[in-house]
Design a protein around this motif. Structure first.
Motif, PDB file in Angstrom:
ATOM      1  N   GLN A 269       0.858  -1.175   0.000  1.00 29.51           N
ATOM      2  CA  GLN A 269       0.000   0.000   0.000  1.00 29.51           C
ATOM      3  C   GLN A 269       0.899   1.232   0.000  1.00 29.51           C
ATOM      4  O   GLN A 269       1.846   1.317   0.790  1.00 29.51           O
ATOM      5  CB  GLN A 269      -0.928   0.028   1.213  1.00 29.51           C
ATOM      6  N   PHE A 270       0.590   2.176  -0.896  1.00 29.72           N
ATOM      7  CA  PHE A 270       1.345   3.427  -0.972  1.00 29.72           C
ATOM      8  C   PHE A 270       0.444   4.562  -0.513  1.00 29.72           C
ATOM      9  O   PHE A 270      -0.670   4.713  -1.011  1.00 29.72           O
ATOM     10  CB  PHE A 270       1.830   3.671  -2.400  1.00 29.72           C
ATOM     11  N   ARG A 271       0.934   5.354   0.402  1.00 30.61           N
ATOM     12  CA  ARG A 271       0.162   6.464   0.938  1.00 30.61           C
ATOM     13  C   ARG A 271       0.441   7.736   0.158  1.00 30.61           C
ATOM     14  O   ARG A 271       1.575   8.021  -0.208  1.00 30.61           O
ATOM     15  CB  ARG A 271       0.515   6.698   2.411  1.00 30.61           C
ATOM     16  N   ASP A 272      -0.590   8.508  -0.060  1.00 34.07           N
ATOM     17  CA  ASP A 272      -0.467   9.854  -0.627  1.00 34.07           C
ATOM     18  C   ASP A 272       0.282   9.857  -1.948  1.00 34.07           C
ATOM     19  O   ASP A 272       1.165  10.679  -2.188  1.00 34.07           O
ATOM     20  CB  ASP A 272       0.252  10.792   0.353  1.00 34.07           C
ATOM     21  N   THR A 273      -0.046   8.937  -2.832  1.00 29.62           N
ATOM     22  CA  THR A 273       0.573   8.914  -4.151  1.00 29.62           C
ATOM     23  C   THR A 273      -0.506   8.860  -5.208  1.00 29.62           C
ATOM     24  O   THR A 273      -1.677   8.604  -4.930  1.00 29.62           O
ATOM     25  CB  THR A 273       1.507   7.707  -4.341  1.00 29.62           C
ATOM     26  N   ALA A 274      -0.082   9.079  -6.439  1.00 24.65           N
ATOM     27  CA  ALA A 274      -1.032   9.054  -7.549  1.00 24.65           C
ATOM     28  C   ALA A 274      -1.556   7.650  -7.816  1.00 24.65           C
ATOM     29  O   ALA A 274      -2.537   7.482  -8.540  1.00 24.65           O
ATOM     30  CB  ALA A 274      -0.363   9.609  -8.813  1.00 24.65           C
ATOM     31  N   LEU A 275      -0.900   6.626  -7.255  1.00 27.37           N
ATOM     32  CA  LEU A 275      -1.394   5.269  -7.482  1.00 27.37           C
ATOM     33  C   LEU A 275      -2.774   5.089  -6.868  1.00 27.37           C
ATOM     34  O   LEU A 275      -3.683   4.554  -7.487  1.00 27.37           O
ATOM     35  CB  LEU A 275      -0.417   4.247  -6.899  1.00 27.37           C
ATOM     36  N   GLY A 276      -2.906   5.559  -5.626  1.00 25.59           N
ATOM     37  CA  GLY A 276      -4.199   5.538  -4.984  1.00 25.59           C
ATOM     38  C   GLY A 276      -4.800   4.153  -4.852  1.00 25.59           C
ATOM     39  O   GLY A 276      -6.014   4.002  -4.851  1.00 25.59           O
ATOM     40  N   ARG A 277      -3.975   3.108  -4.737  1.00 28.22           N
ATOM     41  CA  ARG A 277      -4.505   1.758  -4.672  1.00 28.22           C
ATOM     42  C   ARG A 277      -3.443   0.827  -4.111  1.00 28.22           C
ATOM     43  O   ARG A 277      -2.272   1.189  -4.010  1.00 28.22           O
ATOM     44  CB  ARG A 277      -4.918   1.271  -6.060  1.00 28.22           C
ATOM     45  N   SER A 278      -3.871  -0.359  -3.800  1.00 27.78           N
ATOM     46  CA  SER A 278      -2.933  -1.390  -3.366  1.00 27.78           C
ATOM     47  C   SER A 278      -2.316  -2.059  -4.587  1.00 27.78           C
ATOM     48  O   SER A 278      -2.903  -2.093  -5.669  1.00 27.78           O
ATOM     49  CB  SER A 278      -3.649  -2.421  -2.502  1.00 27.78           C
ATOM     50  N   VAL A 279      -1.122  -2.582  -4.402  1.00 27.42           N
ATOM     51  CA  VAL A 279      -0.390  -3.234  -5.479  1.00 27.42           C
ATOM     52  C   VAL A 279       0.103  -4.577  -4.968  1.00 27.42           C
ATOM     53  O   VAL A 279       0.575  -4.685  -3.835  1.00 27.42           O
ATOM     54  CB  VAL A 279       0.808  -2.375  -5.946  1.00 27.42           C
ATOM     55  N   ARG A 280      -0.030  -5.606  -5.781  1.00 27.64           N
ATOM     56  CA  ARG A 280       0.580  -6.897  -5.456  1.00 27.64           C
ATOM     57  C   ARG A 280       1.697  -7.160  -6.464  1.00 27.64           C
ATOM     58  O   ARG A 280       1.463  -7.149  -7.665  1.00 27.64           O
ATOM     59  CB  ARG A 280      -0.438  -8.034  -5.493  1.00 27.64           C
ATOM     60  N   VAL A 281       2.885  -7.410  -5.966  1.00 29.97           N
ATOM     61  CA  VAL A 281       4.034  -7.742  -6.802  1.00 29.97           C
ATOM     62  C   VAL A 281       4.291  -9.233  -6.676  1.00 29.97           C
ATOM     63  O   VAL A 281       4.453  -9.756  -5.564  1.00 29.97           O
ATOM     64  CB  VAL A 281       5.285  -6.940  -6.395  1.00 29.97           C
ATOM     65  N   HIS A 282       4.311  -9.917  -7.824  1.00 34.21           N
ATOM     66  CA  HIS A 282       4.542 -11.361  -7.871  1.00 34.21           C
ATOM     67  C   HIS A 282       5.946 -11.613  -8.414  1.00 34.21           C
ATOM     68  O   HIS A 282       6.288 -11.145  -9.498  1.00 34.21           O
ATOM     69  CB  HIS A 282       3.537 -12.050  -8.803  1.00 34.21           C
TER      70      HIS A 282
END
Length: 579
Positions: A269-282
């Motif tokens: 989870q990235f806070r206060d970024t333009a991603l605005g979402r959770s990311v899963r890295v495999h």
């Protein structure tokens, strides 16, 4: 008279006046054309405290400006530029206001509006380069120049960090990506330097036996007979999920042995970024480089390997590169904005190490040096597998060598040798000196200027290009080998001879790169009879920083420091005198 804010000049003034009056253009109208704004310019606070206070002549010019504009309204004015085109300007009394967006492009200067003490302030700069004067004399076992400030893996031209190799993949000159030895050497030198300047890493162990806590993981612990230690085993019937909920540590370190198709994944989870979402890295057992589907990023670790292999992955970099975040508008992903929510493993394999770390500079340095060991040719070179076209007359076919690549590789290898004592790195550095004794036309990196001065070519074209910054980097690599090799017969003496000859050439030819207001990137205008190739400010400041370092390597050669001082003044708009 044609007047600009904070100063006036005759319409016949030369270009030199413009550069020297750069500081006088502050508060040029870019966004605000109201009369009230211009009337108070002379009374606004100055730039930040780093700037020198205004002298009496500056105050007189500001006072004259206020008198010239007092009581006058701004009116539209067409400005003819060299009788070639016109732009929209403003006029108030004797003053003419030219938009900064025109001045920025026309004179290649830079500016930004900001606020200070509640007042609008315009900050003007002639260049965007940054000087890094060395804090101590250059040492072959110390920091490499100012590379501790580098973050190579986040550069726009880095496609990703290779899973199997652990080094950058560049998109420079080939969008699909390839391994570029200069970028890889800089990656290693950056992490080596950061390892010297940053605090030691701290870790969070993710294997239950390592942190003494119950993480909810259900690994099977088995004895590895070859290692004679316990390792964590997982199987397709027994996938493992590990709750983490940690921030501030973006490096994932795993030492993995695979028995069947395995995957390690991380929920971020990235806070206060333009991603605005959770990311899963495999992280998957595949030859895939990097790909994304929605908010899922897939990084290939390679399809197979023997034994245990250490992988060091920067979760922020993998997320950014996988989701296509490049350029100025890319989200600024940092460890401070990252929270690792959970990790998981599936498939079949064993883990000897699984941890989060605040940094892993030592390991990343060694991974870059090991790549150099694996990919050096029998001739001692690291070749570049793409065509390089400087112009229609200077073209390098794929698999060319570079003196800059050889030099920076030597600088990395000698440092890793000093740190580890492993002679494989020293032997590779010795072999890397061989192309310096071979002409560009024959596949080497050497050329001669006027049959008198030897030059080591970053781009070994025929005719010669004679790039300045690449030549100096090659000298630093030769110096590092010379001062590191304990056996003169093993290559140290030869590296010293090549270095000394190169320094003599640099002293003779350095004035050719001085334009009186900046520097030249190369000498193609001399060797190829084409237009000069001016150095951008980032290359110009590299020239200055390199000379400052050379001055500590050659303290008896005052030319390097005096030239660096003069070239540094060009960055503030100073120019050489004219006749």
């Amino acid at each position: 008279m044609v007047c600009l804010p904070f100063g006036c000049a005759s319409t016949k003034s030369r270009m030199r006046w413009w550069a020297r009056s750069a500081a006088l253009f502050a508060t040029i109208i870019l966004l605000l054309f109201s009369l009230s704004f211009w009337n108070r310019c002379g009374g606004e606070p100055g730039p930040p405290s780093t700037a020198a206070p205004a002298d009496s002549s500056t105050k007189r010019r500001q006072s004259q400006l206020n008198r010239d504009t007092e009581g006058n309204d701004l009116t539209d004015l067409r400005c003819d530029i060299n009788e070639e085109y016109s732009i929209d300007c403003k006029k108030s009394g004797k003053e003419v206001y030219i938009p900064f967006k025109f001045i920025k492009k026309y004179f290649e200067v830079y500016g930004q509006l900001s606020e200070q003490h509640g007042q609008p302030v315009f900050h003007w700069s002639h260049s965007y380069g940054q000087l890094f004067p060395p804090e101590e004399p250059y040492r072959p076992d110390g920091q490499f120049m100012y590379f501790a400030t580098y973050n190579v893996e986040k550069r726009d031209r880095v496609k990703c960090i290779s899973g199997p190799e652990g080094v950058p993949v560049t998109t420079q000159w080939r969008p699909s990506g390839f391994f570029y030895v200069i970028q890889i050497a800089q990656f290693g030198l950056s992490h080596y330097s950061r390892n010297l300047t940053e605090p030691p890493p701290n870790y969070y162990e993710l294997l239950p036996s390592r942190n003494g806590a119950s993480s909810g993981a259900t690994f099977s612990w088995v004895r590895d007979s070859e290692l004679n230690e316990d390792v964590a085993e997982f199987s397709p019937a027994n996938p493992v999920t590990i709750p983490v909920d940690r921030s501030g540590k973006s490096l994932l370190m795993l030492e993995l042995q695979v028995s069947s198709n395995a995957t390690v994944w991380a929920d971020l989870q990235f806070r206060d970024t333009a991603l605005g979402r959770s990311v899963r890295v495999h992280y998957v057992c595949s030859d895939l480089m990097i790909a994304a589907q929605g908010s899922d990023v897939f990084v290939g670790l390679g399809s197979s390997w023997s034994g245990y292999k250490l992988f060091i992955r920067d979760l922020t970099v993998d997320a950014l590169k996988g989701l296509g975040g490049r350029g100025r508008n890319a989200p600024k992903l940092t460890a401070q904005r990252l929270r690792v929510v959970r990790l998981g493993v599936s498939g079949g394999g064993r883990l000897r190490q699984l941890r989060l770390a605040s940094s892993a500079h030592a390991g990343q340095t060694v991974q870059a040096a090991d790549w150099l060991l694996r990919h050096q040719t029998a001739a001692g070179a690291w070749t570049v597998p793409v065509e390089r076209r400087l112009n229609n007359h200077m073209v390098l076919a794929p698999d060319w060598s570079s003196a800059m690549a050889q030099g920076q590789a030597m600088s990395l290898l000698t440092r890793v040798y000093r740190a580890t004592g492993d002679r494989r790195y020293l032997d590779a550095a010795r072999r890397a000196a061989a192309p310096f004794n071979k002409d560009s036309a024959d596949g080497g990196v050497r050329t001669m200027f006027q049959d008198k001065y030897v030059w080591y070519e970053e781009y070994p074209t025929v005719p010669a290009s004679m790039v300045l910054n690449g030549f100096i980097y090659s000298l630093m690599g030769l110096y590092d080998l010379w001062r590191t090799d304990p056996d003169p017969a093993g290559g140290g003496a030869e590296a010293g001879r090549l270095y000394t000859a190169g320094v003599s050439s640099l002293r003779a030819l350095l004035p050719l790169y001085d334009t009186g207001s900046g520097t030249l990137y190369d000498l193609r205008h001399v060797t190829c009879h084409v237009a000069p190739n001016l150095a951008r400010w980032d290359y110009h400041v590299t020239h200055v920083n390199q000379l400052l370092v050379l001055a500590t390597m050659e303290p008896n050669v005052t030319q390097f420091s005096t030239t660096a001082d003069r070239w540094a003044e060009y960055m503030s708009g100073h120019r050489a005198p004219h006749n």
